[in-house]
Write a protein that holds these residues in place. Structure first.
Motif, PDB file in Angstrom:
ATOM      1  N   PRO A 177       0.831  -1.210   0.000  1.00  0.00           N
ATOM      2  CA  PRO A 177       0.000   0.000   0.000  1.00  0.00           C
ATOM      3  C   PRO A 177       0.858   1.249   0.000  1.00  0.00           C
ATOM      4  N   GLU A 178       2.138   1.099   0.267  1.00  0.00           N
ATOM      5  CA  GLU A 178       3.094   2.212   0.284  1.00  0.00           C
ATOM      6  C   GLU A 178       4.477   1.574   0.250  1.00  0.00           C
ATOM      7  N   ALA A 179       5.540   2.381   0.146  1.00  0.00           N
ATOM      8  CA  ALA A 179       6.851   1.762  -0.068  1.00  0.00           C
ATOM      9  C   ALA A 179       7.894   2.055   1.008  1.00  0.00           C
ATOM     10  N   ARG A 210      -7.443  -0.504  -1.082  1.00  0.00           N
ATOM     11  CA  ARG A 210      -8.844  -0.690  -1.444  1.00  0.00           C
ATOM     12  C   ARG A 210      -9.660   0.462  -0.862  1.00  0.00           C
ATOM     13  N   GLU A 211      -9.592   1.609  -1.541  1.00  0.00           N
ATOM     14  CA  GLU A 211     -10.310   2.789  -1.078  1.00  0.00           C
ATOM     15  C   GLU A 211     -11.519   2.990  -1.968  1.00  0.00           C
ATOM     16  N   ARG A 212     -12.418   3.895  -1.532  1.00  0.00           N
ATOM     17  CA  ARG A 212     -13.569   4.201  -2.381  1.00  0.00           C
ATOM     18  C   ARG A 212     -13.072   5.073  -3.535  1.00  0.00           C
ATOM     19  N   ARG A 217      -8.391   9.459  -6.489  1.00  0.00           N
ATOM     20  CA  ARG A 217      -8.216   8.357  -5.537  1.00  0.00           C
ATOM     21  C   ARG A 217      -8.515   7.041  -6.249  1.00  0.00           C
ATOM     22  N   TYR A 218      -7.518   6.215  -6.328  1.00  0.00           N
ATOM     23  CA  TYR A 218      -7.642   4.967  -7.077  1.00  0.00           C
ATOM     24  C   TYR A 218      -7.208   3.801  -6.207  1.00  0.00           C
ATOM     25  N   ARG A 219      -7.516   2.595  -6.674  1.00  0.00           N
ATOM     26  CA  ARG A 219      -7.112   1.412  -5.907  1.00  0.00           C
ATOM     27  C   ARG A 219      -5.711   0.964  -6.309  1.00  0.00           C
ATOM     28  N   ALA A 226      10.975   9.235  -2.085  1.00  0.00           N
ATOM     29  CA  ALA A 226      12.407   9.277  -1.763  1.00  0.00           C
ATOM     30  C   ALA A 226      12.571   9.096  -0.264  1.00  0.00           C
ATOM     31  N   GLU A 227      13.616   8.387   0.134  1.00  0.00           N
ATOM     32  CA  GLU A 227      13.862   8.146   1.555  1.00  0.00           C
ATOM     33  C   GLU A 227      15.339   8.375   1.845  1.00  0.00           C
ATOM     34  N   LEU A 228      15.593   9.021   2.982  1.00  0.00           N
ATOM     35  CA  LEU A 228      16.977   9.230   3.409  1.00  0.00           C
ATOM     36  C   LEU A 228      17.156   8.520   4.752  1.00  0.00           C
ATOM     37  N   TYR A 359       4.168   5.439  11.653  1.00  0.00           N
ATOM     38  CA  TYR A 359       5.608   5.479  11.907  1.00  0.00           C
ATOM     39  C   TYR A 359       6.216   6.873  12.046  1.00  0.00           C
ATOM     40  N   TYR A 360       5.403   7.909  11.862  1.00  0.00           N
ATOM     41  CA  TYR A 360       5.997   9.247  11.875  1.00  0.00           C
ATOM     42  C   TYR A 360       6.341   9.741  13.267  1.00  0.00           C
ATOM     43  N   MET A 361       7.341  10.597  13.333  1.00  0.00           N
ATOM     44  CA  MET A 361       7.665  11.348  14.543  1.00  0.00           C
ATOM     45  C   MET A 361       8.285  12.684  14.120  1.00  0.00           C
ATOM     46  N   ASN A 376      -6.695  16.758  -2.395  1.00  0.00           N
ATOM     47  CA  ASN A 376      -5.746  17.730  -2.926  1.00  0.00           C
ATOM     48  C   ASN A 376      -4.312  17.551  -2.417  1.00  0.00           C
ATOM     49  N   ALA A 377      -4.046  16.493  -1.639  1.00  0.00           N
ATOM     50  CA  ALA A 377      -2.664  16.256  -1.193  1.00  0.00           C
ATOM     51  C   ALA A 377      -1.916  15.516  -2.299  1.00  0.00           C
ATOM     52  N   VAL A 378      -0.943  16.188  -2.897  1.00  0.00           N
ATOM     53  CA  VAL A 378      -0.162  15.502  -3.939  1.00  0.00           C
ATOM     54  C   VAL A 378       1.062  14.816  -3.360  1.00  0.00           C
TER      55      VAL A 378
HETATM   56  P1  HAM Z   1       0.615   8.778   2.004  1.00  0.00           P
HETATM   57  O1  HAM Z   1       0.230  10.135   2.506  1.00  0.00           O
HETATM   58  O2  HAM Z   1      -0.208   7.637   2.434  1.00  0.00           O
HETATM   59  O3  HAM Z   1       2.124   8.556   2.466  1.00  0.00           O
HETATM   60  O4  HAM Z   1       0.677   8.787   0.426  1.00  0.00           O
HETATM   61  C1  HAM Z   1       1.445   9.756  -0.269  1.00  0.00           C
HETATM   62  C2  HAM Z   1       0.659  10.324  -1.431  1.00  0.00           C
HETATM   63  O5  HAM Z   1       0.190   9.252  -2.253  1.00  0.00           O
HETATM   64  C3  HAM Z   1      -0.593  11.071  -1.046  1.00  0.00           C
HETATM   65  O6  HAM Z   1      -0.303  12.415  -0.695  1.00  0.00           O
HETATM   66  C4  HAM Z   1      -1.405  11.006  -2.321  1.00  0.00           C
HETATM   67  O7  HAM Z   1      -0.988  12.007  -3.233  1.00  0.00           O
HETATM   68  C5  HAM Z   1      -1.016   9.650  -2.885  1.00  0.00           C
HETATM   69  N1  HAM Z   1      -2.083   8.668  -2.622  1.00  0.00           N
HETATM   70  C6  HAM Z   1      -2.332   7.979  -1.497  1.00  0.00           C
HETATM   71  N2  HAM Z   1      -3.397   7.170  -1.649  1.00  0.00           N
HETATM   72  C7  HAM Z   1      -3.841   7.349  -2.911  1.00  0.00           C
HETATM   73  C8  HAM Z   1      -4.908   6.802  -3.698  1.00  0.00           C
HETATM   74  N3  HAM Z   1      -5.738   5.871  -3.217  1.00  0.00           N
HETATM   75  N4  HAM Z   1      -5.066   7.235  -4.977  1.00  0.00           N
HETATM   76  C9  HAM Z   1      -4.232   8.173  -5.501  1.00  0.00           C
HETATM   77  N5  HAM Z   1      -3.202   8.703  -4.812  1.00  0.00           N
HETATM   78  C10 HAM Z   1      -3.009   8.313  -3.539  1.00  0.00           C
HETATM   79  C11 HAM Z   1       2.866   7.446   2.168  1.00  0.00           C
HETATM   80  O8  HAM Z   1       2.524   6.591   1.408  1.00  0.00           O
HETATM   81  C12 HAM Z   1       4.231   7.454   2.837  1.00  0.00           C
HETATM   82  N6  HAM Z   1       4.904   6.194   2.511  1.00  0.00           N
HETATM   83  C13 HAM Z   1       5.039   8.657   2.403  1.00  0.00           C
HETATM   84  C14 HAM Z   1       6.388   8.706   3.026  1.00  0.00           C
HETATM   85  C15 HAM Z   1       7.553   8.321   2.461  1.00  0.00           C
HETATM   86  N7  HAM Z   1       6.655   9.106   4.259  1.00  0.00           N
HETATM   87  C16 HAM Z   1       7.957   8.976   4.473  1.00  0.00           C
HETATM   88  N8  HAM Z   1       8.504   8.492   3.418  1.00  0.00           N
END
Ligand code: HAM
Length: 518
Positions: A177-179, A210-212, A217-219, A226-228, A359-361, A376-378
């Protein structure tokens, strides 16, 4: 039967994909200048990795993950499910049913063993052996005394149930769901903490939640992240990560982007703030919606994320974390702001920016862009100093990073008028079979010089050919007919204004090359 893409996923077609490539290339170029290298990660990981890092009570883990058991032993799984869910009753019918399911469960296991599909781990081998012994005992009693001693039979079933539950058919895995979790897993797995300096990695690719589905907003969606990772948590690193992100935003000409920042403290100061928040929320519990009510117990910080209009006046009155940071976190946050100012980076503080992952702090940040409606969060990101240790790596490693939602970035760019550049440079309109060998050679020559070329496979009338060139959006048509062949020249027509000239091959190449830089 007509097939369609599954709900919430979509195809990205040319020419739009051309714009995607440009944006991804811009990320590669900008990140490279900050010393980041690409990491290519698997699309699926053990479910436990995300449960641990993103957090059990987050929306992502609790309801949005695509999770499945990684094996092909469906029949065993089905009977295993029937055995484990069934309450043991001492009714004869129930005992007989369980006996039947147990037999079938073991029969399926034996079949899969013949095919070498069953995982023969020591635990599985022992569990199957015990199950067989218990079933044998069960059947012996039934054969000798029928169902008279139901207590003994029921307790044997109890034993069989727990053995069956202990059989492990395969790993439970999840489409990422994220990297960030994967990057940290890879960092630990490859002992990257022994590398000199900070480890700076970027990635791009699909994520799955699996979001609406709705606009933005897509599945299956895409991220560029980027990660440091490294030994220092100096706020200058946070500021430089944000600087790099904004350099990318500028490179792709995203206008109207806004940066929001916050600090959410660390394990020293956040727990006290969370308790305080919980206390305040309990006082107004009745006025909150069901989600927020539940979060009072599970994760009060997430209430700050709520978008429900009726909750906004209540949330506005809640205590701010900035007033509850410990000295170290307050100083970290103040220095971050100094570092941003030094880089002339404009930002707004948003005390409600807590982010939806556990996991954030300390530092959290987000970028919003126009043209996206409610989604609107890119980009979202932040610091995650404890994560490497939580996943079994060295406690000294700190981390910070972000992920851009590529789909949303594209939407915003397209709303602002960005379009993919025309991909086709040259359309070759030819007539007369004698011309064909010459145009095949010409097409190859032009392609060797990096021009994109369309060569119709069959002779076409000039009028038709030129109209197709136009509709394909070609920049030039090169015309080859009898005259050109005789003169060993080509007619080149600039389709935008009709400018036409006749050139020998070398001059044609020069002319097209010049037009590329014009
Ligand atoms: P996140 O806020 O869950 O953070 O996702 C980052 C961005 O992915 C969101 O601001 C949004 O633009 C896009 N995004 C998330 N869900 C969807 C969706 N269903 N459809 C389209 N775009 C979406 C993370 O994923 C963290 N891993 C970010 C991070 C990296 N923090 C530290 N390192």
């Amino acid at each position: 039967m007509k097939f369609q893409a599954i709900k919430g996923v979509r195809d990205i077609l040319p020419p739009e994909s051309g714009l995607w490539n440009r944006v991804e290339q811009a990320a590669r170029d900008v990140f490279h200048t900050y010393g980041y290298g690409e990491i290519r990660l698997p699309i699926f990981e053990p479910t436990e990795l995300f449960a641990r890092s993103v957090g059990l009570d987050t929306d992502i883990v609790s309801k949005e993950m695509y999770t499945f058991a990684d094996h092909q032993l469906r029949d065993i799984e089905v009977f295993g499910g029937m055995i484990s869910k069934r309450r043991v009753s001492k009714e004869e019918l129930s005992l007989v049913a369980m006996q039947t399911y147990m037999r079938e469960f073991l029969r399926q296991i034996d079949l899969s063993r013949e095919d070498h599909m069953f995982p023969e781990t020591p635990e599985n081998v022992a569990a199957v052996a015990e199950l067989k012994t218990a079933l044998h005992q069960f059947e012996k009693i039934v054969n000798e005394e029928g169902f008279r001693d139901k207590d003994v039979l029921a307790s044997l079933i109890d034993v069989m149930q727990s053995q069956a539950d202990g059989i492990h058919l395969g790993d439970v895995i999840t489409l990422r769901p994220e990297a960030t979790a994967s990057v940290v897993r890879a960092y630990i797995e490859h002992g990257m903490h022994t590398r000199p300096g900070n480890v700076k990695l970027y990635y791009m690719g699909p994520m799955f939640r699996r979001e609406r589905p709705q606009k933005g907003r897509y599945r299956q969606f895409y991220q560029i992240g980027a990660e440091l990772l490294g030994p220092s948590d100096h706020p200058a690193l946070d500021a430089e990560v944000i600087e790099m992100l904004l350099a990318f935003v500028a490179r792709v000409n995203l206008t109207g982007a806004k940066l929001y920042i916050n600090s959410i403290g660390d394990k020293n100061c956040r727990p006290a703030y969370v308790e305080r928040l919980r206390g305040e929320l309990q006082k107004v519990r009745d006025k909150l919606g069901a989600d927020s009510q539940r979060r009072i117990e599970t994760n009060p910080l997430r209430v700050l994320d709520s978008k429900l209009p009726e909750e906004q006046p209540i949330i506005d009155k809640l205590p701010h974390i900035a007033d509850h940071l410990c000295d170290a976190c307050r100083e970290h946050y103040a220095e971050l702001k100094r570092q941003l100012a030094l880089r002339k980076i404009e930002y707004q503080e948003n005390w409600r920016l807590v982010r939806g992952l556990d996991y954030y702090m300390r530092t959290t940040f987000e970028i919003t862009a126009p043209g996206l409606g409610s989604q609107n969060a890119v980009c979202g990101g932040g610091r995650y100093d404890g994560l490497v240790e939580l996943l079994g790596g060295p406690a000294a490693t700190k981390g910070i990073g972000f992920a851009i939602g590529t789909d949303r970035l594209m939407l915003s760019l397209q709303e602002a008028g960005a379009a993919a550049k025309c991909a086709l440079d040259v359309y070759i309109a030819w007539m007369g079979v004698q011309a064909y060998p010459a145009v095949v050679a010409l097409a190859r020559k032009l392609r060797e010089h990096d021009f994109s070329v369309e060569l119709p496979p069959q002779e076409m009338k000039f009028g038709k050919s030129l109209s197709l060139a136009d509709r394909l959006g070609a920049r030039f048509a090169v015309i080859v007919g009898e005259d050109e062949l005789a003169a060993r020249q080509f007619t080149v027509k600039r389709l935008a204004d009709g400018d036409q000239r006749r050139l020998a091959e070398a001059d044609l190449l020069e002319y097209l090359t010049k037009s590329r830089t014009a």
